[in-house]
Design a protein around this motif. Structure first.
Motif, PDB file in Angstrom:
ATOM      1  N   PRO A 212       0.813  -1.227   0.000  1.00 29.49           N
ATOM      2  CA  PRO A 212       0.000   0.000   0.000  1.00 29.49           C
ATOM      3  C   PRO A 212       0.838   1.265   0.000  1.00 29.49           C
ATOM      4  CG  PRO A 212      -0.081  -1.104   2.143  1.00 29.49           C
ATOM      5  CD  PRO A 212       0.575  -2.062   1.195  1.00 29.49           C
ATOM      6  N   GLN A 213       2.011   1.227   0.605  1.00 32.53           N
ATOM      7  CA  GLN A 213       2.817   2.444   0.672  1.00 32.53           C
ATOM      8  C   GLN A 213       3.288   2.878  -0.700  1.00 32.53           C
ATOM      9  OE1 GLN A 213       3.019   4.031   3.718  1.00 32.53           O
ATOM     10  NE2 GLN A 213       3.589   5.723   2.343  1.00 32.53           N
ATOM     11  N   LEU A 214       3.614   1.923  -1.544  1.00 35.16           N
ATOM     12  CA  LEU A 214       4.037   2.273  -2.908  1.00 35.16           C
ATOM     13  C   LEU A 214       2.931   3.042  -3.615  1.00 35.16           C
ATOM     14  CD1 LEU A 214       5.863   0.058  -5.491  1.00 35.16           C
ATOM     15  CD2 LEU A 214       3.785   1.274  -6.140  1.00 35.16           C
ATOM     16  N   VAL A 215       1.704   2.579  -3.458  1.00 37.12           N
ATOM     17  CA  VAL A 215       0.567   3.218  -4.119  1.00 37.12           C
ATOM     18  C   VAL A 215       0.319   4.610  -3.532  1.00 37.12           C
ATOM     19  CG1 VAL A 215      -1.919   3.051  -4.554  1.00 37.12           C
ATOM     20  CG2 VAL A 215      -0.461   1.009  -4.716  1.00 37.12           C
ATOM     21  N   LEU A 216       0.319   4.694  -2.223  1.00 34.94           N
ATOM     22  CA  LEU A 216       0.080   5.984  -1.578  1.00 34.94           C
ATOM     23  C   LEU A 216       1.159   6.997  -1.948  1.00 34.94           C
ATOM     24  CD1 LEU A 216      -1.045   4.715   1.934  1.00 34.94           C
ATOM     25  CD2 LEU A 216      -2.492   5.764   0.174  1.00 34.94           C
ATOM     26  N   ASP A 217       2.405   6.549  -1.985  1.00 38.58           N
ATOM     27  CA  ASP A 217       3.498   7.449  -2.345  1.00 38.58           C
ATOM     28  C   ASP A 217       3.353   7.931  -3.786  1.00 38.58           C
ATOM     29  OD1 ASP A 217       4.580   7.184   0.159  1.00 38.58           O
ATOM     30  OD2 ASP A 217       6.150   5.767  -0.447  1.00 38.58           O
ATOM     31  N   TRP A 218       2.957   7.018  -4.682  1.00 43.45           N
ATOM     32  CA  TRP A 218       2.802   7.403  -6.083  1.00 43.45           C
ATOM     33  C   TRP A 218       1.660   8.414  -6.239  1.00 43.45           C
ATOM     34  CZ3 TRP A 218      -0.885   7.315  -9.919  1.00 43.45           C
ATOM     35  CH2 TRP A 218      -0.423   7.561 -11.212  1.00 43.45           C
ATOM     36  N   LEU A 219       0.549   8.170  -5.584  1.00 45.58           N
ATOM     37  CA  LEU A 219      -0.583   9.092  -5.654  1.00 45.58           C
ATOM     38  C   LEU A 219      -0.207  10.458  -5.081  1.00 45.58           C
ATOM     39  CD1 LEU A 219      -3.474   6.718  -4.541  1.00 45.58           C
ATOM     40  CD2 LEU A 219      -3.096   7.620  -6.844  1.00 45.58           C
ATOM     41  N   ASP A 220       0.526  10.449  -3.989  1.00 46.05           N
ATOM     42  CA  ASP A 220       0.921  11.706  -3.353  1.00 46.05           C
ATOM     43  C   ASP A 220       1.900  12.476  -4.238  1.00 46.05           C
ATOM     44  OD1 ASP A 220       0.977  13.474  -0.976  1.00 46.05           O
ATOM     45  OD2 ASP A 220       3.087  12.889  -0.907  1.00 46.05           O
ATOM     46  N   ARG A 221       2.805  11.756  -4.882  1.00 50.97           N
ATOM     47  CA  ARG A 221       3.816  12.398  -5.724  1.00 50.97           C
ATOM     48  C   ARG A 221       3.189  13.102  -6.923  1.00 50.97           C
ATOM     49  NH1 ARG A 221       7.110   9.989  -9.720  1.00 50.97           N
ATOM     50  NH2 ARG A 221       6.528   7.911  -8.989  1.00 50.97           N
ATOM     51  N   HIS A 222       2.125  12.516  -7.481  1.00 50.25           N
ATOM     52  CA  HIS A 222       1.515  13.092  -8.678  1.00 50.25           C
ATOM     53  C   HIS A 222       0.321  13.990  -8.366  1.00 50.25           C
ATOM     54  CE1 HIS A 222       3.997  11.121 -11.671  1.00 50.25           C
ATOM     55  NE2 HIS A 222       3.893   9.995 -10.989  1.00 50.25           N
ATOM     56  N   GLY A 223      -0.194  13.906  -7.165  1.00 47.44           N
ATOM     57  CA  GLY A 223      -1.223  14.830  -6.729  1.00 47.44           C
ATOM     58  C   GLY A 223      -2.398  14.963  -7.675  1.00 47.44           C
ATOM     59  N   SER A 224      -2.710  16.198  -8.043  1.00 44.43           N
ATOM     60  CA  SER A 224      -3.895  16.477  -8.845  1.00 44.43           C
ATOM     61  C   SER A 224      -3.777  16.002 -10.293  1.00 44.43           C
ATOM     62  CB  SER A 224      -4.189  17.984  -8.829  1.00 44.43           C
ATOM     63  OG  SER A 224      -3.104  18.708  -9.383  1.00 44.43           O
ATOM     64  N   ARG A 225      -2.588  15.581 -10.696  1.00 47.80           N
ATOM     65  CA  ARG A 225      -2.435  15.054 -12.058  1.00 47.80           C
ATOM     66  C   ARG A 225      -3.153  13.712 -12.206  1.00 47.80           C
ATOM     67  NH1 ARG A 225       3.682  14.610 -13.515  1.00 47.80           N
ATOM     68  NH2 ARG A 225       2.801  13.942 -15.527  1.00 47.80           N
ATOM     69  N   VAL A 226      -3.359  13.020 -11.094  1.00 51.28           N
ATOM     70  CA  VAL A 226      -3.999  11.697 -11.151  1.00 51.28           C
ATOM     71  C   VAL A 226      -5.493  11.876 -11.386  1.00 51.28           C
ATOM     72  CG1 VAL A 226      -4.413   9.536  -9.929  1.00 51.28           C
ATOM     73  CG2 VAL A 226      -2.266  10.785  -9.562  1.00 51.28           C
ATOM     74  N   ALA A 227      -6.017  11.235 -12.407  1.00 55.59           N
ATOM     75  CA  ALA A 227      -7.445  11.331 -12.711  1.00 55.59           C
ATOM     76  C   ALA A 227      -8.268  10.801 -11.544  1.00 55.59           C
ATOM     77  CB  ALA A 227      -7.772  10.531 -13.969  1.00 55.59           C
ATOM     78  N   ALA A 228      -9.432  11.402 -11.337  1.00 52.53           N
ATOM     79  CA  ALA A 228     -10.301  10.979 -10.227  1.00 52.53           C
ATOM     80  C   ALA A 228     -10.638   9.497 -10.332  1.00 52.53           C
ATOM     81  CB  ALA A 228     -11.577  11.825 -10.227  1.00 52.53           C
ATOM     82  N   LEU A 229     -10.891   9.000 -11.530  1.00 54.56           N
ATOM     83  CA  LEU A 229     -11.199   7.581 -11.719  1.00 54.56           C
ATOM     84  C   LEU A 229     -10.037   6.708 -11.278  1.00 54.56           C
ATOM     85  CD1 LEU A 229     -12.834   5.197 -12.861  1.00 54.56           C
ATOM     86  CD2 LEU A 229     -11.876   5.733 -15.118  1.00 54.56           C
ATOM     87  N   THR A 230      -8.836   7.068 -11.682  1.00 55.31           N
ATOM     88  CA  THR A 230      -7.655   6.298 -11.305  1.00 55.31           C
ATOM     89  C   THR A 230      -7.454   6.299  -9.798  1.00 55.31           C
ATOM     90  OG1 THR A 230      -6.573   6.796 -13.411  1.00 55.31           O
ATOM     91  CG2 THR A 230      -5.163   6.111 -11.592  1.00 55.31           C
ATOM     92  N   ARG A 231      -7.566   7.480  -9.183  1.00 55.12           N
ATOM     93  CA  ARG A 231      -7.369   7.581  -7.740  1.00 55.12           C
ATOM     94  C   ARG A 231      -8.432   6.778  -6.990  1.00 55.12           C
ATOM     95  NH1 ARG A 231      -4.525  10.978  -4.509  1.00 55.12           N
ATOM     96  NH2 ARG A 231      -3.900  12.219  -6.335  1.00 55.12           N
ATOM     97  N   ARG A 232      -9.667   6.873  -7.431  1.00 54.06           N
ATOM     98  CA  ARG A 232     -10.756   6.143  -6.761  1.00 54.06           C
ATOM     99  C   ARG A 232     -10.526   4.630  -6.825  1.00 54.06           C
ATOM    100  NH1 ARG A 232     -14.405   8.531  -9.207  1.00 54.06           N
ATOM    101  NH2 ARG A 232     -14.887   7.043 -10.857  1.00 54.06           N
ATOM    102  N   GLU A 233     -10.131   4.134  -7.984  1.00 53.59           N
ATOM    103  CA  GLU A 233      -9.875   2.706  -8.129  1.00 53.59           C
ATOM    104  C   GLU A 233      -8.659   2.276  -7.306  1.00 53.59           C
ATOM    105  OE1 GLU A 233     -11.570   0.272  -9.684  1.00 53.59           O
ATOM    106  OE2 GLU A 233     -13.132   1.747 -10.066  1.00 53.59           O
ATOM    107  N   ALA A 234      -7.616   3.097  -7.315  1.00 57.04           N
ATOM    108  CA  ALA A 234      -6.397   2.757  -6.593  1.00 57.04           C
ATOM    109  C   ALA A 234      -6.620   2.652  -5.086  1.00 57.04           C
ATOM    110  CB  ALA A 234      -5.309   3.790  -6.888  1.00 57.04           C
ATOM    111  N   LEU A 235      -7.545   3.486  -4.574  1.00 56.93           N
ATOM    112  CA  LEU A 235      -7.759   3.540  -3.122  1.00 56.93           C
ATOM    113  C   LEU A 235      -8.917   2.647  -2.666  1.00 56.93           C
ATOM    114  CD1 LEU A 235      -7.372   7.393  -2.562  1.00 56.93           C
ATOM    115  CD2 LEU A 235      -5.739   5.588  -1.964  1.00 56.93           C
ATOM    116  N   ARG A 236      -9.516   1.939  -3.575  1.00 60.93           N
ATOM    117  CA  ARG A 236     -10.729   1.173  -3.241  1.00 60.93           C
ATOM    118  C   ARG A 236     -10.517   0.182  -2.102  1.00 60.93           C
ATOM    119  NH1 ARG A 236     -15.406   0.719  -6.005  1.00 60.93           N
ATOM    120  NH2 ARG A 236     -14.495   1.710  -7.860  1.00 60.93           N
ATOM    121  N   ARG A 237      -9.343  -0.414  -2.013  1.00 61.03           N
ATOM    122  CA  ARG A 237      -9.073  -1.409  -0.975  1.00 61.03           C
ATOM    123  C   ARG A 237      -8.336  -0.823   0.240  1.00 61.03           C
ATOM    124  NH1 ARG A 237      -9.408  -6.672  -3.022  1.00 61.03           N
ATOM    125  NH2 ARG A 237     -10.979  -6.664  -4.664  1.00 61.03           N
TER     126      ARG A 237
END
Length: 239
Positions: A212-237
């Motif tokens: 999970p840390q790899l995913v959280l770090d990647w999402l945090d690094r790219h911030g608002s560049r990450v599409a809402a759909l991608t972020r929602r799916e990535a955080l689903r679990r």
């Protein structure tokens, strides 16, 4: 369903097509075509029934070298018979052949698989081929990595989706290539195509179950560049 009989019905591809045609359901065919927005001819088979037909063919054929497997898949893929359009169910059977015989393929065989992927034009064919065939090859043959590295920047977004989804078997078996995953995710972060945003979220979600840390770090690094759909799916679990 009876096993395919090469001597009675001709080639393995002909026998398999006959078995598929015997299970055609015109009502379901119309439903499937509408659901997939497909321009192909549909027989209307249920996936378990189609998979059973392919399994019977594989059992009748026994082990086969990769070139035989690829030839059978190409035969199924291109067959139209009396139909004006290619037949979806034949192509789905070709995908299933490649999935069930994935152990006979290596990175060199992905050239033929790539040709099919370029003609899929639907997730219903791309996804099983990318995950369960290409991904299985990538698990065994390190040379497949160079193929995926080329696909991830291909102009055809279905090839880019395939490169990403082919990482899933390694992730699920606890052998992830996190460096490649991160590089691919970085490459796709600004994509506007729905099927790529969805696939990126899917792969990140699978990764989050083990890292999970790899995913959280990647999402945090790219911030608002990450599409809402991608972020929602990535955080689903994740909570």
């Amino acid at each position: 369903m009876e096993e395919a009989d090469d001597t009675a019905s001709g080639s393995p591809a002909e026998s398999l097509r006959a078995a598929l045609n015997a299970l055609a359901d015109p009502v379901r065919a119309d439903q499937q075509r509408a659901y997939l927005h497909s321009e192909l001819h549909h027989l209307g088979l249920r996936v378990p029934d189609l998979r059973h037909c392919v399994t019977q063919t594989r059992r009748a054929l026994g082990p086969r070298p990769g070139y035989d497997v690829l030839a059978l898949a190409r035969d199924l893929w291109s067959a139209q018979e009396s139909h004006a359009e290619p037949v979806y169910d034949y192509r789905r059977a070709a995908v299933e052949i490649l999935v069930q015989y994935a152990g006979a393929l290596d990175a060199a065989g992905l050239k033929d698989v790539e040709a099919l992927l370029r003609q899929c034009r639907t997730w219903a064919l791309v996804d099983p081929l990318a995950v369960h065939c290409v991904g299985a090859v990538a698990l065994r043959d390190p040379a497949a990595g160079k193929v995926l590295d080329r696909w991830i920047t291909d102009p055809d977004f279905w090839l880019r989706r395939s490169a990403l989804l082919a990482l899933l078997p390694a992730i699920r078996t606890g052998r992830p290539d996190n460096q490649r995953l991160t590089r691919y995710a970085d490459t796709l972060v600004d994509e506007r195509e729905f099927f790529l945003r969805k696939a990126l979220g899917w792969v990140l979600r699978e990764t989050s179950l083990r890292d999970p840390q790899l995913v959280l770090d990647w999402l945090d690094r790219h911030g608002s560049r990450v599409a809402a759909l991608t972020r929602r799916e990535a955080l689903r679990r994740l909570t």
